[in-house]
Every structure is written in C-alpha cells, then in structure tokens.
Design a protein around this motif. Structure first.
Motif, mmCIF file in Angstrom:
data_model
loop_
_atom_site.group_PDB
_atom_site.id
_atom_site.type_symbol
_atom_site.label_atom_id
_atom_site.label_comp_id
_atom_site.label_asym_id
_atom_site.label_seq_id
_atom_site.Cartn_x
_atom_site.Cartn_y
_atom_site.Cartn_z
ATOM 1 N N TRP A 30 -1.769 15.245 1.904
ATOM 2 C CA TRP A 30 -1.960 13.211 1.825
ATOM 3 C C TRP A 30 -1.467 13.179 3.247
ATOM 4 O O TRP A 30 -2.170 12.047 3.587
ATOM 5 N N GLY B 271 4.469 5.387 4.776
ATOM 6 C CA GLY B 271 4.216 4.226 3.157
ATOM 7 C C GLY B 271 5.136 5.095 3.008
ATOM 8 O O GLY B 271 5.905 6.810 3.293
ATOM 9 N N PRO B 272 5.706 4.544 1.505
ATOM 10 C CA PRO B 272 6.615 5.154 0.685
ATOM 11 C C PRO B 272 5.675 7.002 0.528
ATOM 12 O O PRO B 272 6.730 7.326 -0.235
ATOM 13 N N VAL B 273 4.838 7.138 0.041
ATOM 14 C CA VAL B 273 5.011 8.320 -0.598
ATOM 15 C C VAL B 273 4.970 9.438 0.568
ATOM 16 O O VAL B 273 5.896 10.343 0.360
ATOM 17 N N ALA C 25 -3.613 9.869 3.712
ATOM 18 C CA ALA C 25 -3.266 8.623 4.534
ATOM 19 C C ALA C 25 -3.572 8.238 5.693
ATOM 20 O O ALA C 25 -3.058 6.989 7.048
ATOM 21 N N THR D 101 0.632 -1.097 0.044
ATOM 22 C CA THR D 101 -0.514 -0.209 0.094
ATOM 23 C C THR D 101 0.962 1.519 0.309
ATOM 24 O O THR D 101 1.895 1.986 0.631
ATOM 25 N N LEU D 102 0.988 2.169 -0.669
ATOM 26 C CA LEU D 102 1.386 3.654 -0.896
ATOM 27 C C LEU D 102 0.811 4.515 0.162
ATOM 28 O O LEU D 102 1.120 5.244 1.043
ATOM 29 N N LYS D 103 -0.453 4.522 0.816
ATOM 30 C CA LYS D 103 -1.187 4.689 2.158
ATOM 31 C C LYS D 103 -0.213 4.273 3.414
ATOM 32 O O LYS D 103 0.733 3.245 3.509
ATOM 33 N N ASN D 104 -0.412 5.188 4.703
ATOM 34 C CA ASN D 104 0.328 4.887 6.021
ATOM 35 C C ASN D 104 0.089 3.868 6.356
ATOM 36 O O ASN D 104 -1.352 3.720 6.482
#
Length: 206
Positions: A68, A11-13, A72, A2-5
């Motif tokens: 974000w 997370g990666p974003v 996220a 997942t990109l979210k936390n």
C-alpha cells in the motif's frame, strides 16, 4: 476524503495498518514473554498456536502495508525537520519493517525445523513447512527470533520516543498525522459578540 496518503498526513488505510500492527505486536510480545510459564495443559497449546497464527497475520499485514505504501506514497517530511533527523527516521522505519518481517518468519522457520506437526492458522488450514526437521536451522531460527525481539523493542521505543519528542517539544505534526483527523469543535460557552456587532440592547426600565 481520499484513502491514499497526502503530502501532509498518512491516509486512513495507512493509519489502520499502523495501529492494527502495533496492537498485534503488543499482544504477541506479552504472550511470548509469559507463555513459557504456563503449565503444559491443552490451554497452553491453544495459546501457543494462537501466538503463531497471530504472527503469520502480522507478516501478511506488513507485506500488505508495504504494498500500500508503494501504491499510495508517503507524506512529505514535516517542514523544518533537519535533514539528519529525516535520514535517521528513514533508516529506523526500514529497520522496523525488516524486523517485523523477520520475527514471524523466524518463528515459522523454528516451528518447521522442530519437526512438529503443521500448525493450523486459527484452526482453519495447515501452514506449510519452511524446512524439514533440522537442529541447526531450528537453533539458528530460535536465536534470530529471540534476539530480533529485543532489537525490535529498542527500535520501537526509539520510534515512539521520537514521535513524542516531536509532539511535546518541537510541537510539529509528526505524531498527529498518524492519527485520525479531528473534526473542529464548537465550544458551548463561547465568547459573546464582539464590539461593533449589531445587537439590540434591552429596553431601559425606569
């Protein structure tokens, strides 16, 4: 992935936003502290415009990072962290956000109130003016920019110091969860088979 936390890590974003902003602010600090010593050549004005353009980039990135984070979420506090440390960390984070927003806005306002020509963001387009020429606004913006920088330095040092303290002394995941997840590694010279495994012995040679 997942990109979210998640509940236990950023997370990666969020990680990309964090480290990109850190690198840009470091570059801005180095240039800002040495820019005044450069001779007033065409290179100086190029560096000065690049400094302002990078500051606006940081402003946009911080706004995007805050958006974000609202979308996220954020990880839960590291288990075992005292409540007072959580509160101090929360206040420090929001002060960092505020100062990182203040720095480019005050610099942009200083540039606008100085009566200079609109600067072009990395040579692509003109940035709008935040104020007409005004000496009072210019001086106030410069004061905010200069003092805000040193307060930001203190907060960044405190933030980094707390992260290293958690990592090396409390040995928790505070720092690691802002780093990319490492893949498990298999040692090339791992231990041999344990006792009780079904292995064949070499034949006895008389």
């Amino acid at each position: 992935m997942t990109l979210k936390n998640t509940a236990d890590r950023w997370g990666p974003v969020s990680q990309a936003f964090h480290w990109l902003i850190v690198l840009l602010i470091l570059g801005l600090a180095i240039v800002g502290l040495t820019m005044g010593e450069l001779p007033k050549t065409p290179k100086y004005f190029w560096v000065y415009t690049a400094h302002k353009s990078t500051g606006i980039t940081v402003l946009v990135l911080v706004i995007a990072r805050l958006a974000w984070r609202l979308y996220a979420g954020r990880p839960e506090p590291v288990p075992g962290t005292p409540t007072w440390q959580e509160r101090i960390a929360g206040v420090t984070h929001w002060l960092l956000y505020a100062l990182i927003l203040l720095m480019p806005i005050s610099g942009w306002l200083y540039d606008s109130a100085s009566g200079l020509r609109p600067f072009r963001w990395f040579g692509l387009f003109n940035m709008p003016k935040l104020s007409p020429p005004d000496e009072v606004v210019r001086d106030a913006a410069l004061t905010m920019h200069e003092w805000g920088f040193w307060v930001l330095v203190v907060l960044v040092c405190a933030h980094a110091g707390a992260a290293f303290y958690h990592h090396f002394f409390q040995r928790d995941a505070t720092l690691l969860r802002m780093l990319p997840r490492r893949s498990p590694r298999i040692a090339d010279n791992g231990p041999g088979p344990s006792v009780g495994t079904n292995t064949k012995e070499p034949p006895h040679v008389p």
